[in-house]
Structure formats: structure tokens, C-alpha cells
Design an enzyme around this catalytic site. Structure first.
Site, PDB file in Angstrom:
ATOM      1  N   THR A  84       0.807  -1.222   0.000  1.00 16.85           N
ATOM      2  CA  THR A  84       0.000   0.000   0.000  1.00 16.85           C
ATOM      3  C   THR A  84       0.833   1.262   0.000  1.00 16.85           C
ATOM      4  O   THR A  84       0.310   2.339   0.206  1.00 16.85           O
ATOM      5  CB  THR A  84      -0.905   0.036   1.251  1.00 16.85           C
ATOM      6  OG1 THR A  84      -0.082  -0.031   2.419  1.00 16.85           O
ATOM      7  CG2 THR A  84      -1.876  -1.117   1.257  1.00 16.85           C
ATOM      8  N   THR A 127       5.862  -5.065   3.434  1.00 13.81           N
ATOM      9  CA  THR A 127       6.998  -5.063   4.362  1.00 13.81           C
ATOM     10  C   THR A 127       7.335  -6.426   4.953  1.00 13.81           C
ATOM     11  O   THR A 127       8.457  -6.627   5.417  1.00 13.81           O
ATOM     12  CB  THR A 127       6.750  -4.079   5.522  1.00 13.81           C
ATOM     13  OG1 THR A 127       5.571  -4.460   6.235  1.00 13.81           O
ATOM     14  CG2 THR A 127       6.604  -2.659   5.006  1.00 13.81           C
ATOM     15  N   ASP A 128       6.407  -7.383   4.946  1.00  7.50           N
ATOM     16  CA  ASP A 128       6.661  -8.656   5.631  1.00  7.50           C
ATOM     17  C   ASP A 128       7.915  -9.358   5.124  1.00  7.50           C
ATOM     18  O   ASP A 128       8.699  -9.895   5.910  1.00  7.50           O
ATOM     19  CB  ASP A 128       5.460  -9.596   5.477  1.00  7.50           C
ATOM     20  CG  ASP A 128       4.365  -9.317   6.482  1.00  7.50           C
ATOM     21  OD1 ASP A 128       4.435  -8.265   7.157  1.00  7.50           O
ATOM     22  OD2 ASP A 128       3.438 -10.135   6.601  1.00  7.50           O
ATOM     23  N   LYS A 171      13.535  -6.629   9.111  1.00  9.74           N
ATOM     24  CA  LYS A 171      12.367  -6.100   9.804  1.00  9.74           C
ATOM     25  C   LYS A 171      12.420  -6.580  11.247  1.00  9.74           C
ATOM     26  O   LYS A 171      12.352  -7.776  11.514  1.00  9.74           O
ATOM     27  CB  LYS A 171      11.072  -6.575   9.128  1.00  9.74           C
ATOM     28  CG  LYS A 171       9.822  -5.912   9.688  1.00  9.74           C
ATOM     29  CD  LYS A 171       8.573  -6.314   8.910  1.00  9.74           C
ATOM     30  CE  LYS A 171       7.357  -5.566   9.449  1.00  9.74           C
ATOM     31  NZ  LYS A 171       6.121  -5.921   8.715  1.00  9.74           N
TER      32      LYS A 171
END
EC number: 6.3.5.-
Length: 418
Positions: free
Chosen positions: A84, A160-161, A237
Site C-alpha cells: 500500500t 513489508t513482511d 524487519k
């Protein structure tokens, strides 16, 4: 009741009001509340629905901007794989629409006009948890096409995962003088706390810099003061939801960018590009997908390793404890892998720090059994690197290269302040 209507939903003990949103589940009604948050409600729990205002249906059509290229600005291609980070919101209905024509992108983030000539293209539209190695290859091939067609910088919008996996894969597969910047957003563009716009502004700015390599661009702290540029093989992350979830590991960030002033401050030595080779790009996209990443834990059974070997896996990354250890009861499985010519390498669960399998007898014995220490490589990076090596080299060459730096994944030494 239609999408876009403003409704009041009465449940047994509470009431919700908001704009009706699209729902992926026919048994659930999704509304966007005035707070900006979405809530999904089981239809069976709704006692009464009151339509307070009929709303407009989502409209995604935009008038053409007829933008002309600015010869003073660089040409940047923004490629979407999903997520997104560069979406546009119909604020009347709250619906979110991917914004990946040049006009859409400028409408969503008009500040880009002052930074670069923008071209947008969708190459995938998936949630990043559904990313596959074959999609890494598709992304690399799309990058090659854009560079050969004149792109002077590449921005990849990504969920982002698994963005750090993709950054690692591209770091090994793509050899180019053009900067390749992966960017994501922790908060979607329909939320007041969204980091999407500032991240993409900073990513495009980074893509105009005279640097080369693959990087990840995300917020540098929880506020909106700075974004950090991280090297693609040294980033991970490290938080599930914070806007500054991505951190450089065993290194400082490569650079920081002020999304408002567009100032770029380099924190380490710059990898200057060779402008004479700006349109040259080499891909090595052969990947061995029969590679596994196994987390070591107390009581881990050798049968787990034997299972992967019997299934035809060619390489195993063990995420060991401490300096790179496994229980002695796991040695049987390692012997079995070695007997079947399966490459086994070791990283550490601690994330920070370096594997050192020479300190304790456990590590020395593992090395004697053929386990290769991965220095300070992140487990995810080692996993991708092993796929790359086994896809492009014979196993003996892959063993030798596993502990050597290829794409910035290994530090000679670690600054304790990182």
C-alpha cells in the site's frame, strides 16, 4: 446498503457508525469509522442496520495530467509488487486504489514532480507473505527492462513482511550501476499515521543519487523527521508494526534522508556509480529452491534434517544458538546431510553479532562435520545466498563462496555501536 453508504450498525451491546467498505468475506461487513480505522463485523451479530446517508460509489478515474518530462530531472521507474506504499484513497468512500500510472502516482504524491520524471508500472499485485522465488526473478527481469529503456533509478514498492528477503535476492541476482530502492509502508495510506508518502518521496530521492546497489528505504524513527537507507543484505524487519521497523544489522544505515528538505546525509562510504555503464545490467537469476531455513531449539530432532534430505533438498541453513551451536543429539542429522552431499551452513539466532564456531567444542565439531559458518550474515540473507550459489555453482564452489562476501552480506569486522 451499498459501498460508500454511511451507516449505523447496532449490535447486542454496542453501535458502530462508518462508511461501508469492500469486504472479501460475504459474511462480514467492513466499515471505515471516522477515526480512520476499519472494523469488520460478523453479519450474524448485527441486530439493525440504519443507512444515515447514501454515499457515492468509489471513483478511480482521473483526468490526464499531460505531464511533460523535465530534462533537468532524472528518469525514475517505480515498480509495484503489491502493498500500500503508493496507493490512492477515495476519501468519499474510503476505498484504497493502487496508484501506479505516472498520473496516479503524481496525484497521490505530487511532491514527486520536483524530484524526478516518474514512470509507474505494476509487475505483481500480491501480499508480500505470498512472495515466491520466481517472483524475485520476475522483479529482476522487470528492472532490467526498465534500465535498458532509460531508467536512471528504480524504486520497488513492496509489502513489508518479506521485503528484506527480496532486497537480498536482488542484491545477489542484479549487477547494475543504477540504484535500486525497495520501499514499503507500515501504515496504509488511508490511515492518519501513514508513512507511505514520506517513504516514497525519500525512496525516489534516493533513486536519483549517484550511487549503485540494492537498498531498503523506510522511516528512521517513529516520527516523520528522517528516513533511513539500508543496504539490501544488511537489513531486517525488527518490529511487527512500528514505522521504523527496518534496521541495519551489524552496520549503521547507509544514509539518512530528510523527506521534507530532500537532504541526503551519507553515514558510510558511498558506492559511486560508473555513469558510462548506466544502461548495462547483468542478471544471474538461477535459484535452487530446494533450500531450507531451520531454527535450532532445545530437543530438536535429527529426523527434521533427515526429512529435508530425503525430500531432495540441496542446502540447509541452520539458525543456531549463540555463536553457532546445535544440541549434540542433532549431530546425527548433520552427518546424514553430509553423507548425501547436502550443504549445511550456520547462522545465529541472536541477529546481532557473528558466528564463531572455533570457541567451543560444539562449534568445532560441527565444522569438522562440514557445517559452514556464515560469519555475521543474517539468517534470511544466508538462506537466499545459498539458493543463489546452488543455482549458479557446483556444490564445492558454493561451499567456498558461502563464507565469502559477494554482495555486502559479510562484514570483515563489526562496529559495536551498530
Amino acid at each position: 446498503m451499498d459501498i460508500g453508504d454511511f451507516v449505523k450498525l447496532k449490535l447486542e451491546n454496542t453501535t458502530y457508525s462508518g462508511t461501508v467498505m469492500p469486504s472479501l468475506n460475504e459474511d462480514t461487513i467492513v466499515i471505515k469509522m471516522k477515526s480512520g480505522y476499519n472494523v469488520g463485523i460478523d453479519k450474524n451479530k448485527i441486530k439493525n442496520i440504519e443507512i444515515l446517508e447514501s454515499g457515492d460509489k468509489p471513483k478511480y478515474g482521473l483526468p490526464p495530467l499531460n505531464l511533460e518530462k523535465n530534462p533537468k530531472l532524472k528518469n525514475i521507474s517505480i515498480l509495484s509488487t503489491g502493498g500500500t506504499v503508493a496507493s490512492r484513497v477515495d476519501y468519499k468512500t474510503g476505498a484504497v486504489h493502487p496508484a501506479f500510472t505516472a498520473d496516479d502516482l503524481i496525484m497521490a504524491v505530487p511532491e514527486l514532480l520536483d524530484i524526478a520524471n516518474i514512470k509507474g508500472k505494476v509487475i505483481l499485485n500480491i501480499l508480500s507473505e505470498n512472495m515466491l522465488p520466481k517472483y524475485w526473478v520476475m522483479t529482476a527481469e522487470a528492472i532490467k527492462e526498465e534500465i535498458e529503456n532509460g531508467a536512471e533509478g528504480i524504486v520497488i514498492a513492496h509489502g513489508t513482511d518479506t521485503m528484506h528477503y527480496t532486497a537480498s535476492a536482488l542484491s545477489f541476482m542484479v549487477n547494475s550501476e543504477v540504484p535500486i530502492i525497495l520501499v514499503g509502508a507500515q501504515r496504509s495510506s488511508d490511515r492518519p499515521s501513514s508513512d507511505a508518502a514520506l517513504n516514497i518521496i525519500s525512496a525516489v530521492k534516493a533513486a536519483t543519487e549517484p550511487i549503485k546497489g540494492v537498498y531498503v528505504l523506510m522511516h528512521g524513527e517513529t516520527g516523520d523527521t528522517v528516513c533511513h537507507l539500508h543496504e539490501g543484505t544488511k537489513v531486517r524487519k525488527l518490529h511487527s508494526s512500528r514505522r521504523d521497523a527496518f534496521k541495519s544489522v551489524n552496520k549503521t544505515p547507509f544514509a539518512e534522508i530528510n523527506p521534507f528538505t530532500k537532504e541526503v546525509k551519507y553515514l558510510r562510504d558511498v558506492k559511486n556509480q560508473d555513469k558510462s555503464k548506466i544502461k548495462e545490467i547483468v542478471l544471474n537469476t538461477n535459484l535452487e529452491e530446494k533450500v531450507a531455513l531451520i531454527k535450532v531449539y532445545p530437543g530438536i530432532d535429527s529426523e527434521i534434517l533427515k526429512f529435508y534430505v530425503d525430500k531432495g533438498y540441496k542446502g540447509i541453513i541452520l539458525e543456531g544458538t549463540g555463536l553457532g551451536h546445535t544440541p549434540e543429539t542433532f549431530f546425527e542429522g548433520i552427518d546424514y546431510a553430509n553423507e548425501n552431499n547436502v550443504l549445511v551452513a550456520m547462522t545465529t539466532q541472536t541477529i546481532n553479532g557473528r558466528v564463531n564456531m572455533n570457541v567451543y567444542s560444539n562449534g568445532r565439531e560441527l565444522q569438522a562435520k562440514g557445517v559452514i559458518p556464515c560469519e555475521d550474515m543474517l539468517s534470511e540473507v544466508a538462506f537466499v545466498k545459498l539458493m543463489y550459489l546452488l543455482g549458479n555453482y557446483e556444490i564445492e564452489d558454493a561451499k567456498e563462496l558461502m563464507s565469502k562476501d559477494i554482495a555486502g552480506e559479510i562484514n570483515e569486522s563489526i562496529n559495536l555501536e551498530c
